[in-house]
Structure formats: C-alpha cells, structure tokens
Design a protein around this motif. Structure first.
Motif, short mmCIF file in Angstrom:
data_model
loop_
_atom_site.label_atom_id
_atom_site.label_comp_id
_atom_site.label_asym_id
_atom_site.label_seq_id
_atom_site.Cartn_x
_atom_site.Cartn_y
_atom_site.Cartn_z
N LYS A 7 73.97 17.47 36.13
CA LYS A 7 73.53 18.81 36.53
C LYS A 7 74.71 19.78 36.55
N VAL A 8 75.82 19.32 37.14
CA VAL A 8 77.02 20.16 37.19
C VAL A 8 77.54 20.43 35.78
N ALA A 9 77.50 19.40 34.93
CA ALA A 9 77.96 19.56 33.55
C ALA A 9 77.12 20.60 32.82
N MET A 10 75.83 20.64 33.11
CA MET A 10 74.97 21.64 32.47
C MET A 10 75.31 23.03 32.98
N LEU A 11 75.62 23.16 34.29
CA LEU A 11 76.05 24.46 34.83
C LEU A 11 77.31 24.93 34.10
N ALA A 12 78.19 23.98 33.78
CA ALA A 12 79.47 24.31 33.13
C ALA A 12 79.33 24.32 31.61
N ARG A 13 78.13 24.07 31.11
CA ARG A 13 77.88 24.05 29.66
C ARG A 13 78.82 23.09 28.93
N ILE A 14 78.90 21.87 29.47
CA ILE A 14 79.66 20.83 28.79
C ILE A 14 78.75 19.62 28.61
N ARG A 15 78.60 19.16 27.37
CA ARG A 15 77.82 17.95 27.13
C ARG A 15 78.65 16.75 27.57
N LEU A 16 78.03 15.85 28.31
CA LEU A 16 78.73 14.62 28.69
C LEU A 16 77.90 13.44 28.21
N THR A 17 78.58 12.46 27.63
CA THR A 17 77.87 11.22 27.33
C THR A 17 77.65 10.49 28.65
N ASP A 18 76.73 9.52 28.65
CA ASP A 18 76.48 8.77 29.89
C ASP A 18 77.75 8.05 30.34
N ALA A 19 78.50 7.55 29.35
CA ALA A 19 79.74 6.85 29.70
C ALA A 19 80.71 7.79 30.42
N GLU A 20 80.85 9.02 29.88
CA GLU A 20 81.74 10.01 30.51
C GLU A 20 81.24 10.34 31.92
N ALA A 21 79.92 10.53 32.04
CA ALA A 21 79.35 10.88 33.34
C ALA A 21 79.59 9.76 34.35
N ASN A 22 79.46 8.52 33.87
CA ASN A 22 79.67 7.38 34.78
C ASN A 22 81.11 7.30 35.27
N GLU A 23 82.04 7.73 34.40
CA GLU A 23 83.44 7.71 34.81
C GLU A 23 83.76 8.89 35.73
N LEU A 24 83.21 10.06 35.36
CA LEU A 24 83.53 11.27 36.11
C LEU A 24 82.90 11.30 37.50
N GLY A 25 81.73 10.68 37.65
CA GLY A 25 81.02 10.71 38.93
C GLY A 25 81.90 10.25 40.10
N PRO A 26 82.39 9.01 40.03
CA PRO A 26 83.23 8.53 41.13
C PRO A 26 84.52 9.35 41.29
N GLN A 27 85.09 9.82 40.16
CA GLN A 27 86.33 10.62 40.26
C GLN A 27 86.06 11.92 41.01
N LEU A 28 84.95 12.58 40.67
CA LEU A 28 84.63 13.83 41.37
C LEU A 28 84.34 13.57 42.84
N SER A 29 83.62 12.49 43.12
CA SER A 29 83.33 12.15 44.52
C SER A 29 84.62 11.93 45.29
N ASN A 30 85.56 11.27 44.64
CA ASN A 30 86.86 11.00 45.24
C ASN A 30 87.61 12.29 45.55
N ILE A 31 87.63 13.20 44.57
CA ILE A 31 88.33 14.48 44.75
C ILE A 31 87.65 15.29 45.86
N LEU A 32 86.33 15.36 45.79
CA LEU A 32 85.62 16.16 46.80
C LEU A 32 85.70 15.52 48.18
N GLY A 33 85.77 14.21 48.21
CA GLY A 33 85.96 13.51 49.48
C GLY A 33 87.30 13.89 50.10
N TYR A 34 88.32 13.97 49.26
CA TYR A 34 89.63 14.38 49.74
C TYR A 34 89.61 15.82 50.26
N VAL A 35 88.94 16.67 49.49
CA VAL A 35 88.86 18.09 49.83
C VAL A 35 88.10 18.33 51.14
#
Lengths: 92, 492
Positions: A7-35
């Motif tokens: 959903k966020v990727a669509m807001l940013a107009r970036i196509r993500l493969t499922d593999a990319e999304a699976n990798e980015l999900g935990p990374q974003l959660s980690n960053i936002l958890g820190y924030v």
C-alpha cells in the motif's frame, strides 16, 4: 508494527515484487520501531520547526527574470513531440 | 606534489613556478593510476579538463588571477553541471545532462577553478558508506577493504589519496564531515542558508548544504569564501547572512579564553575506545593552548537519529516524486498506462536504499500517521535546536568526535540499515539545528583516521575556523598520508 508495504509502495508509485516487499517489510518495521522512541518525548506546547533559523520565506520583486529555454530544458526528456512531453494515454 | 594543499598550489601558480596545465596533467595521471582501485571518480573528461586549465593559464597572462585561478577541484556527482553527465550515482539519472550549472559550480568557474569531474557517492546521497552508488562502492585509501564514509565518499577518498587537493561535497546528516573524518581530511558544513542549493539535486531540502573537503582548514576557507553568499535562485539562501572574514579567521592563534563545550552525550559507552581517546587527547591539547573545557549537556541528543529518520525520508519522498519518467530520467520500456510507467520506471531506476527511504517517508506522511511521525519529529527538532541555543549561552564552540567508530569494512553493515543509520549519530543534530560544523583529523584508531568535530552557533563559521586552525597549527595529523598511495603512513 505491521506495515502494508504494498500500500505504501503504491502511494510512492514504486512497483515492488513480492520478494522485495517481503524484505522491505521487516526493515521498515525495524526503522519505524526505532523512530517510535520519539513518542516518549514531552512535546506539549512545543512549536514545530518550519525552518532551522525561523526565517520567513522571502519575496522577490515581481519582474520577469526567466528567459525562454524550453528546448534546452526539454532535452533530457525521454519523449518530446512539438515541444510537448509525451506520456501513455491517460483517459480512455 | 600528490599531497599538495590548495594553498601550496596557489603560491606555485602565482610565482609562475608551475602552470595550471602542468598541475592538471599531474592530477589526471594520478587519477588514472589510482581510480581503478579507489573508484572515487565516476565521470571524467580529460580533454575538457585540460581545456579549462589552458583557459586559466591564458586568463592569467592577461588579467589578475582570480581567487581559485587554475586550481583543480573535484565535485560530487550531485551538483548539476552543463559539462558531462550528472547522475547522483543513480540508475534513474543514467545519461542525464543538466541544462544548467548549479550556483556553486558557476561560482567556482567564475573564480577560475578547474573542475575535474564527478566523484562517487551514495545514491541520492542516502548512505554513510558510498556503497549504495550505482557505480559500485568507493574505497578508503587508508585501507581499501574499508568504506570511505558517505555519502560524499568519492570526494573524501580522492582528497585523502592525494588525487586532488580539494573537492565539494554535500551534507544532509553528516555526509561531508563523516567521510572527511574516516578518510583523515578536513570538511566543512556551512550554516544552513549560507550556500545556495540551486542545482544541487535535492535530498532533504531543510537539511542539505554544500561545502568543501580539503587537506587543511585554510583550504576549506578559500573555497567557502567563493561558494557562499546569497543567490536569488534558492529561496532558502539567506540574503542578510552575517559575513565572515574567511581567510582572516584561519590565522592560527592560541586558544586563550576560548570556552569549548564538551557534551556528555557525545562521549558514551559503545563508541570506539581509540576514537574516544584521540578526541579526549585533542581536547587536553586545546586546554594546554589556553582553552577552557566546559562540561555541557545536550539532553535531546539521543533523539536526533530518530528525528532525522522521519524528517529526511519525508522530505526525500516528496523531492524524489519528480523522477516519474516524464521530464527527465529513466522511463521503462513499453508502459501499459501512466501508472505502469510511474511504478516500473521508479522500480527499475531506484536502488534498494533509496526505495527504503522513500517508503519510510511516504509512510510517515500518510494519512493517519502524519501527526505521530512528521509533526512529532518537527517538534523534537525544536527541542534539539533549543539544546544548542542554551549551550551557546555558556560556551563559544562545542567539540565532539565526528563519528563514533573509524571506517568499517565494505559490506559489514549493508544488511542492517538501522545500524548503518547510527553511523551518523554525532553529525545529524547539527543539520537539524541548521548549525555549521567542521571535522578535522585528530589521530588514528587501528591505522584508520579519527575526526574531531567542531560545532559553532549559526553564521559563526569564523569560530570553527579559528579553533580548528589553532589545533591544526599545534598538531600534524592533517599532514599524515596513506602509505599505499605514495604517502608517509599514519606514523609521525
């Protein structure tokens, strides 16, 4: 935090493969958890920073200063026709 | 010759001992020899560079030399230049030729500088290691298995290896100071609004500033004198900024009466012990030169990284919306419709770190999360700025380590974005507060350079320059040169 990465990727107009999304999900959660530690700061009544020096946006004299450089400015475009940017059809 | 300073070159040019062409030829030969190892330069056009040198030599025969007459200066690939490509080391700008020069490029040209080409950087300046570049990682001349810092790593590596005497970088969260520190050179981030951002590819517009990376403090002043000043083409370039006597501020004095703040939050557990010792020793030396070291507190320091990683990605997600495949940059093949063109062009063009930051920003700005993230971060930013304003009621200048650790190994932190973000823990707060900062060499940790960071009140770069000049005059860390690149090594 669980984030709907696609959903966020669509807001940013970036196509993500499922593999990319699976990798980015935990990374974003980690960053936002820190924030999230920002939530512990007491900001009651604190004015947001709009400019590092609290400066106001300056006004310039209302005179024409730009020259017509249409051709030079359009040169880097992927597709131009008759001085117009060409994109895929927008309206059916 | 390889490790000449800008000032040395200037006097040799002024006496006629050497020509701009000879200097430029030497520089091009050194780049040719070492760039394969370092990957510091990503675009260079020797014929065009030599033509600039010849033009400068010709100018000198007819007119008085300009402030940077015939001096070779490299620039980060983030500055738009009409000559050659400008790509921000991103595939989305592969082949892009800017239709105009950045304001600072115009200023350098007017001052007679010979612009050498474009240096490697993290893609869109997003990184602390120059590993996210579309052209591959750049290397640290002190140990080529290690990163040169980032994002202005190519500029730092080129200066540290003695390929060029000076380079321009940009600094959004430490991208001039941290690479300068880990490569053992001097770098200055001016006050926000001191240097025009026009023609510098935008990352986070409320934080970005351009500045010099050089071998000495005086050389940073020579360049800042040329690139600073009001430009009507950047609405955040400040028109009535207090003027600094750039070169005058570099006359080394003792430090008698100077009050140096030592913030306890910048000397913490977890930082490298050798880095800490080098900086503590530097501060003792300042005390011996007459300075008074004052223990201070900047209580909101621990929130600086979190604040930055909301504000910078938010601004980036807005700034990078312009890469849509319409007006410039990469467009995907055979788009089905407009949406497909946007999403595929951006997927193909942006690297992983840039996507990560755009998505972080898009999330922080999205409906339902804006108050909790963006608004909150801008409030905490106010508290961080206030910490500095309070501290400067007590002290003239603040001294800290530039980076908590020396250069790490290439690949060591690429799998863990958050650990990478923490590399900038000591540099980020200044950008949030809009303050000037300077990093200079102050020792070694395991054979790798350590940086000492000076922080001054807004518009008081003169204090940074005079403190750093006094320290530089009393030490020789800035004169150490990497052994593998024809230097003397880290020992005195």
């Amino acid at each position: 935090m669980d984030i709907d990465v696609q959903k966020v990727a669509m807001l940013a107009r970036i196509r993500l493969t499922d593999a990319e999304a699976n990798e980015l999900g935990p990374q974003l959660s980690n960053i936002l958890g820190y924030v999230d530690q920002l939530q512990e700061v007491d900001t009651e009544g604190v004015v947001e920073t709009a400019h590092p020096h609290d400066a106001a946006m300056p006004l310039r004299a209302d005179v024409v200063t730009n020259t017509n450089r249409r051709e030079a400015l359009q040169k880097p475009a992927p597709k131009i026709e008759s001085g117009l940017y060409v994109v895929p059809k927008v309206i059916e | 010759m390889p490790f000449s300073t800008l000032s040395d070159m200037k006097s040799r040019l002024d006496t006629g001992e050497i020509s701009a062409r000879e200097i430029t030829q030497n520089v091009l030969e050194r780049i040719d020899t070492h760039n394969g190892t370092l990957n510091a330069f990503v675009h260079i056009d020797p014929a065009q560079v030599l033509a600039q040198a010849d033009a400068s030599d010709a100018f000198r025969t007819k007119h008085d030399a300009r402030p940077l007459e015939g001096l070779p200066i490299a620039v980060k690939d983030i500055f738009c230049t009409q000559d050659g490509p400008t790509t921000c080391c991103s595939n989305i700008l592969k082949g892009f030729h800017a239709p105009y020069d950045a304001h600072v490029i115009t200023q350098l040209k007017k001052a007679g500088a010979v612009l050498l080409g474009k240096t490697n950087m993290d893609e869109f300046a997003m990184g602390s290691s120059t590993e996210t570049s579309a052209y591959g990682p750049c290397r640290n001349p002190w140990n080529t298995d290690c990163i040169p810092g980032g994002s202005s790593g190519g500029s730092a590596s080129a200066v540290a290896a003695g390929l060029v005497p000076a380079a321009l970088g940009t600094d959004t969260g430490g991208s001039i100071r941290q690479p300068a520190a880990v490569c053992g050179i001097t770098g200055l981030k001016p006050t926000y609004g001191r240097v025009s951002r026009r023609g510098i590819i935008a990352f986070a517009s409320s934080l970005d500033q351009a500045g010099p990376m050089t071998r000495t403090v005086r050389d940073t002043a020579m360049i800042t004198a040329v690139i600073s000043g009001h430009d009507s083409g950047d609405a955040t370039s400040v028109a009535d900024a207090p003027v600094v006597d750039w070169l005058g501020a570099c006359n080394p004095a003792d430090m008698k009466g100077m009050k140096i703040g030592k913030p306890r939050e910048y000397f913490v557990d977890g930082m490298d012990a050798d880095v800490r010792e080098a900086v503590e020793t530097a501060l003792k030396q300042c005390e011996n030169m007459g300075a008074e070291i004052v223990d201070i507190s900047l209580p909101h320091t621990e929130y600086a990284v979190a604040t930055y990683y909301v504000i910078a990605p938010s601004e980036a997600s807005a700034n990078l919306a312009r890469y849509d495949g319409v007006r410039f940059g990469h467009r995907c093949k055979n788009p089905e419709d407009l949406l497909d063109m946007y999403t595929r062009s951006r997927d193909e063009g942006f690297g992983a770190e840039v996507k990560r930051r755009i998505l972080t920003g898009a999330f922080a700005l999205s409906s339902g999360y804006y108050d909790a993230y963006y608004k909150k971060a801008q409030q905490v930013r106010t508290l961080i700025r206030q910490d500095f304003l309070d501290a400067f009621k007590q002290v003239d200048v603040i001294a800290t380590p530039t980076s908590p650790v020396p250069a790490f190994r290439i690949g060591e932190k690429t799998d863990d974005p958050l650990t990478m973000y923490l590399s900038d823990i000591f540099t980020i707060a200044l950008n949030l507060a809009g303050l000037p900062g300077l990093s200079q060499p102050c020792g070694f940790a395991g054979g790798l350079p350590v940086g000492l960071q000076w922080i001054a009140p807004a518009w008081r770069e003169d204090i940074l320059l005079s403190a750093a000049s006094a320290y530089e005059a009393a030490t020789d860390w800035h004169a150490r040169t990497p052994a593998d690149f024809d230097g003397q090594g880290d020992a005195a």
